[in-house]
Each structure stands twice: as structure tokens, then as C-alpha cells.
Design an enzyme around this catalytic site. Sequence first.
Site, mmCIF file in Angstrom:
data_model
loop_
_atom_site.group_PDB
_atom_site.id
_atom_site.type_symbol
_atom_site.label_atom_id
_atom_site.label_comp_id
_atom_site.label_asym_id
_atom_site.label_seq_id
_atom_site.Cartn_x
_atom_site.Cartn_y
_atom_site.Cartn_z
ATOM 1 N N ARG A 1 39.574 -11.040 14.665
ATOM 2 C CA ARG A 1 38.786 -12.252 14.804
ATOM 3 C C ARG A 1 37.444 -11.976 15.676
ATOM 4 O O ARG A 1 37.119 -10.721 15.457
ATOM 5 C CB ARG A 1 39.545 -11.428 16.479
ATOM 6 C CG ARG A 1 41.022 -12.057 16.301
ATOM 7 C CD ARG A 1 41.472 -11.880 18.499
ATOM 8 N NE ARG A 1 43.159 -11.555 18.460
ATOM 9 C CZ ARG A 1 44.020 -13.268 17.735
ATOM 10 N NH1 ARG A 1 43.426 -14.264 18.126
ATOM 11 N NH2 ARG A 1 45.105 -12.722 17.512
ATOM 12 N N ASP A 2 36.735 -12.904 15.695
ATOM 13 C CA ASP A 2 35.372 -13.060 15.997
ATOM 14 C C ASP A 2 35.404 -11.696 17.303
ATOM 15 O O ASP A 2 35.536 -12.231 18.087
ATOM 16 C CB ASP A 2 34.824 -14.901 16.196
ATOM 17 C CG ASP A 2 33.863 -14.056 15.682
ATOM 18 O OD1 ASP A 2 33.070 -15.373 15.335
ATOM 19 O OD2 ASP A 2 32.759 -13.808 16.600
ATOM 20 N N ILE A 3 33.669 -11.459 16.743
ATOM 21 C CA ILE A 3 33.511 -10.619 18.451
ATOM 22 C C ILE A 3 32.867 -11.683 19.352
ATOM 23 O O ILE A 3 32.325 -10.701 19.914
ATOM 24 C CB ILE A 3 32.124 -9.150 17.209
ATOM 25 C CG1 ILE A 3 32.413 -7.798 18.424
ATOM 26 C CG2 ILE A 3 30.936 -10.059 17.571
ATOM 27 C CD1 ILE A 3 31.397 -6.475 17.751
ATOM 28 N N GLU B 1 25.000 -16.143 9.101
ATOM 29 C CA GLU B 1 24.432 -15.294 9.901
ATOM 30 C C GLU B 1 24.954 -14.096 9.945
ATOM 31 O O GLU B 1 24.010 -13.130 9.573
ATOM 32 C CB GLU B 1 24.898 -14.569 11.694
ATOM 33 C CG GLU B 1 23.906 -15.835 12.572
ATOM 34 C CD GLU B 1 24.938 -15.915 14.136
ATOM 35 O OE1 GLU B 1 25.642 -14.626 13.520
ATOM 36 O OE2 GLU B 1 23.838 -16.451 15.076
ATOM 37 N N HIS C 1 32.194 -16.567 5.148
ATOM 38 C CA HIS C 1 33.399 -16.704 5.956
ATOM 39 C C HIS C 1 34.064 -17.852 6.273
ATOM 40 O O HIS C 1 32.902 -18.980 6.870
ATOM 41 C CB HIS C 1 33.355 -15.596 7.223
ATOM 42 C CG HIS C 1 31.834 -16.243 7.585
ATOM 43 N ND1 HIS C 1 30.670 -15.482 6.227
ATOM 44 C CD2 HIS C 1 31.777 -16.859 8.378
ATOM 45 C CE1 HIS C 1 29.535 -15.827 7.806
ATOM 46 N NE2 HIS C 1 30.574 -16.226 9.303
ATOM 47 N N HIS D 1 35.558 -19.653 9.809
ATOM 48 C CA HIS D 1 36.209 -20.153 11.074
ATOM 49 C C HIS D 1 36.623 -20.379 11.115
ATOM 50 O O HIS D 1 36.648 -21.833 11.042
ATOM 51 C CB HIS D 1 34.917 -20.447 11.726
ATOM 52 C CG HIS D 1 33.358 -19.232 12.088
ATOM 53 N ND1 HIS D 1 32.505 -18.813 12.736
ATOM 54 C CD2 HIS D 1 32.545 -19.345 11.393
ATOM 55 C CE1 HIS D 1 31.889 -18.239 12.727
ATOM 56 N NE2 HIS D 1 31.239 -19.001 11.660
HETATM 57 P P1 AMP Z 1 28.135 -17.416 11.315
HETATM 58 O O1 AMP Z 1 26.930 -17.373 11.375
HETATM 59 O O2 AMP Z 1 29.148 -18.480 10.315
HETATM 60 O O3 AMP Z 1 27.650 -16.760 9.975
HETATM 61 O O4 AMP Z 1 29.138 -16.454 11.599
HETATM 62 C C1 AMP Z 1 29.526 -14.730 12.158
HETATM 63 C C2 AMP Z 1 30.155 -14.658 13.029
HETATM 64 O O5 AMP Z 1 30.568 -13.051 12.738
HETATM 65 C C3 AMP Z 1 29.720 -14.218 14.319
HETATM 66 O O6 AMP Z 1 30.329 -15.872 15.108
HETATM 67 C C4 AMP Z 1 29.746 -13.008 14.890
HETATM 68 O O7 AMP Z 1 29.468 -13.688 16.112
HETATM 69 C C5 AMP Z 1 30.411 -12.736 14.322
HETATM 70 N N1 AMP Z 1 30.294 -11.271 13.944
HETATM 71 C C6 AMP Z 1 29.664 -10.344 13.776
HETATM 72 N N2 AMP Z 1 29.825 -9.325 13.417
HETATM 73 C C7 AMP Z 1 31.232 -9.597 13.731
HETATM 74 C C8 AMP Z 1 31.514 -8.141 13.862
HETATM 75 N N3 AMP Z 1 31.806 -7.058 13.778
HETATM 76 N N4 AMP Z 1 32.895 -8.373 14.128
HETATM 77 C C9 AMP Z 1 34.139 -9.283 14.281
HETATM 78 N N5 AMP Z 1 32.796 -11.043 14.183
HETATM 79 C C10 AMP Z 1 31.188 -10.597 13.989
#
Ligand code: AMP
Length: 116
Positions: A30-32, A96, A101, A103
Site C-alpha cells: 500500500r502506498d504510504i 519520485e 512501479h 500505481h
Molecule cells: P511516483 O511519483 O510514481 O514515483 O510514486 C512514488 C510513490 O511511492 C508515491 O505515491 C509515494 O507516496 C510512494 N512511497 C514513497 N515511499 C513509500 C514507502 N516507504 N512505502 C509506500 N509507498 C511509498
Amino acid sequence: MAEETIFSKIIRREIPADVVYQDELVTAFRDISPKAPTHVLIVPNVLIPTANDVLEAHEHALGRMFTVAAKIARAEGIAEDGYRLIVNCNKHGGQEVYHIHMHLLGGEPLGPMLSN
Ligand code: AMP
């Protein structure tokens, strides 16, 4: 060699995460910072930094990401109403974390695909 991200540590279970699925090819957690009632990230266990780095050798793992997305969507009860799968690439894509990955977002109407 690409630099590891926090996702490699999650895959290896070195740091806590809400892992909902894992097999020999992919991990889903799950996304944080969820952007929808269901917001799961599905990642290949092997480090592929961006969509630009995808090779034929990765096709098995990348295909598995879709199979697992469908499985999780069914488990979350959002398959019938629908959901959105997103892969961001590099700066203009809003990426980021540089470990590719997918979503999986759903659980409510998600609105237009882009905000502008
Ligand atoms: P992106 O902008 O497509 O690279 O998405 C990166 C996603 O990773 C974002 O939605 C963040 O909220 C998520 N994220 C970052 N660190 C973590 C973590 N430790 N556990 C779960 N999700 C994370």
C-alpha cells in the site's frame, strides 16, 4: 548499476510496509500516502529504474505486474466498478521513486485522467 531505492528494502522486508502480495517476480504494497481508498504499488523485485530501462528480459515480471494488479483489484472489491493503473516516468511523468512501479488506484470515481 542503478542505485537502489527504498522499494528494494521493502521487497527484501528490511523496512516495514503494508505488503499485500509477493511472489518471485513482484511485490505489492500500500502506498504510504494514498491518493484513493485503494492505492497499491506493484513493483518488480528486480530493480528497473524507469520505463526507459525496460528490456525484453523484463517482460515476464512486467506482465506479472498486470496479473497481480487484476488479482488485487478483485480482492479489494474494486474490479467491477473499475480502477486506474499508472506508471510515471522521469521528471515530466512525475516519477519520485526510481524503481519502476505501477500505481493501482480505485475505490471511488477518479475523475479525469489529467488535472490540466
Ligand atoms: P511516483 O511519483 O510514481 O514515483 O510514486 C512514488 C510513490 O511511492 C508515491 O505515491 C509515494 O507516496 C510512494 N512511497 C514513497 N515511499 C513509500 C514507502 N516507504 N512505502 C509506500 N509507498 C511509498
